[in-house]
Scaffold this motif. Structure first.
Motif, mmCIF file in Angstrom:
data_model
loop_
_atom_site.group_PDB
_atom_site.id
_atom_site.type_symbol
_atom_site.label_atom_id
_atom_site.label_comp_id
_atom_site.label_asym_id
_atom_site.label_seq_id
_atom_site.Cartn_x
_atom_site.Cartn_y
_atom_site.Cartn_z
ATOM 1 N N ALA A 118 -6.535 -6.188 -1.474
ATOM 2 C CA ALA A 118 -7.285 -5.117 -0.831
ATOM 3 C C ALA A 118 -6.613 -4.625 0.431
ATOM 4 C CB ALA A 118 -8.697 -5.604 -0.504
ATOM 5 N N ASP A 119 -6.649 -3.314 0.628
ATOM 6 C CA ASP A 119 -6.189 -2.730 1.876
ATOM 7 C C ASP A 119 -7.368 -2.708 2.837
ATOM 8 O OD1 ASP A 119 -4.709 -1.525 3.778
ATOM 9 O OD2 ASP A 119 -4.693 0.452 2.846
ATOM 10 N N LEU A 178 -10.934 2.210 14.399
ATOM 11 C CA LEU A 178 -11.570 3.296 13.652
ATOM 12 C C LEU A 178 -10.591 4.414 13.332
ATOM 13 C CD1 LEU A 178 -14.919 3.500 15.629
ATOM 14 C CD2 LEU A 178 -14.656 2.729 13.267
ATOM 15 N N GLU A 179 -9.638 4.612 14.202
ATOM 16 C CA GLU A 179 -8.672 5.681 14.019
ATOM 17 C C GLU A 179 -7.676 5.361 12.907
ATOM 18 O OE1 GLU A 179 -6.372 8.467 17.224
ATOM 19 O OE2 GLU A 179 -5.916 6.330 17.282
ATOM 20 N N GLN A 180 -7.364 4.077 12.736
ATOM 21 C CA GLN A 180 -6.248 3.696 11.883
ATOM 22 C C GLN A 180 -6.639 3.129 10.527
ATOM 23 O OE1 GLN A 180 -4.153 0.917 14.379
ATOM 24 N NE2 GLN A 180 -3.823 2.429 15.990
ATOM 25 N N HIS A 181 -7.904 2.701 10.349
ATOM 26 C CA HIS A 181 -8.267 1.989 9.130
ATOM 27 C C HIS A 181 -9.536 2.567 8.490
ATOM 28 C CE1 HIS A 181 -5.248 -1.058 9.939
ATOM 29 N NE2 HIS A 181 -5.684 -1.097 11.186
ATOM 30 N N ARG A 182 -9.478 2.741 7.189
ATOM 31 C CA ARG A 182 -10.623 3.302 6.465
ATOM 32 C C ARG A 182 -11.578 2.210 6.001
ATOM 33 N NH1 ARG A 182 -11.176 8.256 4.616
ATOM 34 N NH2 ARG A 182 -8.941 8.658 4.962
ATOM 35 N N TRP A 183 -11.050 1.041 5.649
ATOM 36 C CA TRP A 183 -11.875 -0.054 5.132
ATOM 37 C C TRP A 183 -11.780 -1.220 6.108
ATOM 38 C CZ3 TRP A 183 -7.781 2.006 2.116
ATOM 39 C CH2 TRP A 183 -8.162 2.995 1.205
ATOM 40 N N SER A 241 -8.051 3.583 -3.365
ATOM 41 C CA SER A 241 -9.209 2.737 -3.091
ATOM 42 C C SER A 241 -8.768 1.478 -2.355
ATOM 43 C CB SER A 241 -9.895 2.349 -4.411
ATOM 44 O OG SER A 241 -10.743 1.232 -4.236
ATOM 45 N N ALA A 242 -9.738 0.834 -1.701
ATOM 46 C CA ALA A 242 -9.458 -0.421 -1.007
ATOM 47 C C ALA A 242 -8.970 -1.502 -1.965
ATOM 48 C CB ALA A 242 -10.716 -0.910 -0.293
ATOM 49 N N PHE A 243 -9.333 -1.396 -3.226
ATOM 50 C CA PHE A 243 -9.029 -2.451 -4.181
ATOM 51 C C PHE A 243 -7.805 -2.138 -5.039
ATOM 52 C CE2 PHE A 243 -13.572 -2.647 -3.235
ATOM 53 C CZ PHE A 243 -13.636 -3.938 -2.725
ATOM 54 N N ASP A 244 -7.101 -1.059 -4.708
ATOM 55 C CA ASP A 244 -5.838 -0.776 -5.384
ATOM 56 C C ASP A 244 -4.748 -1.690 -4.833
ATOM 57 O OD1 ASP A 244 -6.836 1.278 -6.985
ATOM 58 O OD2 ASP A 244 -6.547 2.772 -5.403
#
Length: 414
Positions: free
Chosen positions: A210-211, A237-242, A383-386
Motif C-alpha cells: 500500500a502507498d 496533508l500536502e504530500q500524502h493522499r492516504w 489506488s492505495a492498494f496498487d
C-alpha cells in the motif's frame, strides 16, 4: 506522444549537466536508444509502446527531476521493446515490465469507467449548487468540532460547592462546570513516520502493498528523537493522499481529526480555495480545500448491524457525531455521496479500536478497504492498494508514481 519525446530529451539533457564525462557518456547511450524508440511511434500500433509512453508521461508529470540511475534503469525497458535485450526477464525496476504494462492497461480501464459516470464539477460550483445544504452542514461541523468539550468535572458538584464556594453562587457555578468548551490548535503537531513496507490484512491471506503513509502523533516538539523521521501535519496533508495515524488511547488522534474537520469546514464556509496552516514564524503552508467528512467507526459499526449488506458509502449522509446528525434527510445524504464521487472530500475515519463487538472488526475493515479502493483514488486513478513498482525499490524511493494531493483533485483519507 510527440510531446513526450521532447520532454524526455529535455529531462535527459538536464540530468547530464551535473555529470562527469563518464556519466555523460552513459546517458548518451540511453539518449541514442530513446531516439530509436521514438522512431517506432510512427510504426504500426504496438500496445506496449502506447502503455510505456503512458507510464513515462505520468512519471514526467509527477517528478521535477530524475537521477542518472533512473534513466539507466529505464534503458533496460527500451532495449526490451527494441528487441535488443537477450534476456527478456532483464527489464527495468526488478524485471517487472509485463506487470507494469498490465497495470497501465488497468489504469486505462479505470479512466474510461470514471469518464462514463459523470462530468466532473469544480468544488466551488458544486457547493454553490447545493448552497442551503452546505450552509447547514458547515455550521454543524464547526459547532461540533471548533472546541473541545470537557464534561462532568466533578461527580459530587454539591459537595465541591459547599467546600469551596459561597452558597449563593454555587448553583451558577454548577451549571457552568457541567461542560467547559476549550479552544485548541493542532497546527504545529509533529508526527513520527515509521517504516511499514507491507501491510498485512489480518482477515484474509492477502498481503497488501500500500502507498499508505503511517504516522505516530507527538504532542511536544521538544521530545522529538532526532533519529526518527518526522513531519508537521500541514506537510503531511500536502504530500500524502492516504494516511494512517496510529497511537495508544489518549494521544490525541480524535482531537487531531476533529480539528481538521473544523479547519476545513471553516475555510469552505468562507468560500476559500485553500486552508492556511502557519507552521512556524518563518513558514506557512496552504492546502487545497476539501470538504471534511468525519466518521466515528464505532457509530458506523452500530448502524451496520441493522443491515450487513450496507457499505461505508451508504452510511455517509446518515453519519453522526455522538448521535448528533450532520444531515437531516436522505436527499441531503445523497449530496455528500455525490461530493465523494466528484472527488472533493477529506474523509476522516476515527476509532477503529472503539468497535464494541470484536467479531465485527473484519467486516468493518473490509468496508473501509473497499471504500478506499472505489472512492479514494488519485486523479491519475491509482489506488492505495496498487503495487508500487518503482518507489518501493530503495534506489528509486524518491520517484513519485502518482500525483500528490497538493497538485491534483481527488479525495483524501486519514
Amino acid at each position: 506522444m510527440e510531446s513526450i519525446v521532447e520532454r524526455v530529451k529535455i529531462e535527459i539533457d538536464r540530468t547530464m549537466k551535473d555529470l562527469s564525462d563518464t556519466g555523460k557518456a552513459k546517458l548518451e547511450d540511453v539518449r541514442s536508444s530513446f531516439e530509436q524508440f521514438f522512431q517506432l511511434l510512427n510504426s504500426p500500433k504496438d500496445i506496449r509502446i502506447e502503455l510505456f509512453c503512458q507510464q513515462l508521461d505520468r512519471l514526467l508529470n509527477n517528478n521535477n527531476s530524475f537521477s542518472i540511475r533512473f534513466w539507466i534503469e529505464l534503458y533496460q525497458d527500451i532495449l526490451h521493446i527494441l528487441g535488443k535485450n537477450d534476456n527478456p526477464q532483464k527489464t527495468a525496476f526488478g524485471g517487472s515490465f509485463r506487470k507494469r504494462m498490465e497495470f497501465e492497461k488497468e489504469l486505462q480501464q479505470r479512466k474510461i469507467s470514471a469518464e462514463k459516470l459523470q462530468k466532473q464539477k469544480k468544488l466551488k460550483d458544486f457547493v454553490n449548487e447545493h448552497e442551503q445544504f452546505f450552509k447547514v452542514y458547515f455550521e454543524n461541523c464547526i459547532s461540533f468540532h471548533s472546541k473541545l468539550q470537557v464534561e462532568n468535572l466533578f461527580e459530587d458538584m454539591a459537595k465541591f460547592s459547599e467546600d469551596f464556594v459561597n452558597v449563593e453562587n454555587w448553583i451558577n457555578l454548577q451549571e457552568k462546570l457541567k461542560c467547559i468548551n476549550i479552544e485548541y490548535d493542532c497546527t504545529d503537531r509533529i508526527l513520527y513516520k515509521f517504516s511499514c513496507d507491507r501491510l498485512r490484512d489480518n482477515y484474509s491471506s492477502e498481503n497488501v502493498i500500500a502507498d499508505i503513509t503511517n504516522y505516530l502523533p507527538s504532542k511536544d516538539q521538544s521530545n522529538i528523537d532526532g533519529q526518527k523521521s518526522h513531519v508537521v501535519l500541514a506537510d503531511l496533508l500536502e504530500q500524502h493522499r492516504w494516511i494512517v495515524i496510529l497511537a495508544d488511547p489518549g494521544n490525541s488522534k480524535t482531537t487531531l481529526l476533529r480539528w481538521l474537520t473544523y479547519r476545513f469546514a471553516e475555510a469552505a464556509e468562507n468560500g476559500c480555495n485553500r486552508v492556511n496552516f502557519k507552521v512556524d514564524q518563518q513558514r506557512s503552508v496552504t492546502i487545497r480545500v476539501r470538504i471534511p467528512i468525519l466518521i466515528r467507526i464505532g457509530e458506523f459499526a452500530t448502524w451496520l448491524e441493522q443491515d450487513r449488506t450496507k457499505t461505508l458509502i451508504d452510511y455517509i449522509g446518515e453519519h453522526t457525531w455522538f448521535s448528533k446528525r450532520y444531515c437531516f434527510d436522505e436527499k441531503n445524504g445523497q449530496i455528500l455521496r455525490e461530493l465523494i464521487s466528484q472527488g472533493h472530500a477529506l474523509i476522516l475515519l476515527d476509532g477503529l479500536d472503539e468497535v464494541a463487538n470484536g467479531q465485527q472488526i473484519p467486516d468493518i475493515v473490509r468496508c473501509v478497504k473497499n471504500f478506499i479502493k472505489d472512492y479514494v483514488q488519485s486523479s491519475d486513478f491509482i489506488s492505495a492498494f496498487d503495487e508500487k513498482f518503482i518507489g518501493n525499490i530503495r534506489l528509486f524511493n524518491e520517484v513519485i508514481e502518482t500525483k500528490l494531493p497538493k497538485k491534483s483533485a481527488g479525495n483524501q483519507i486519514s
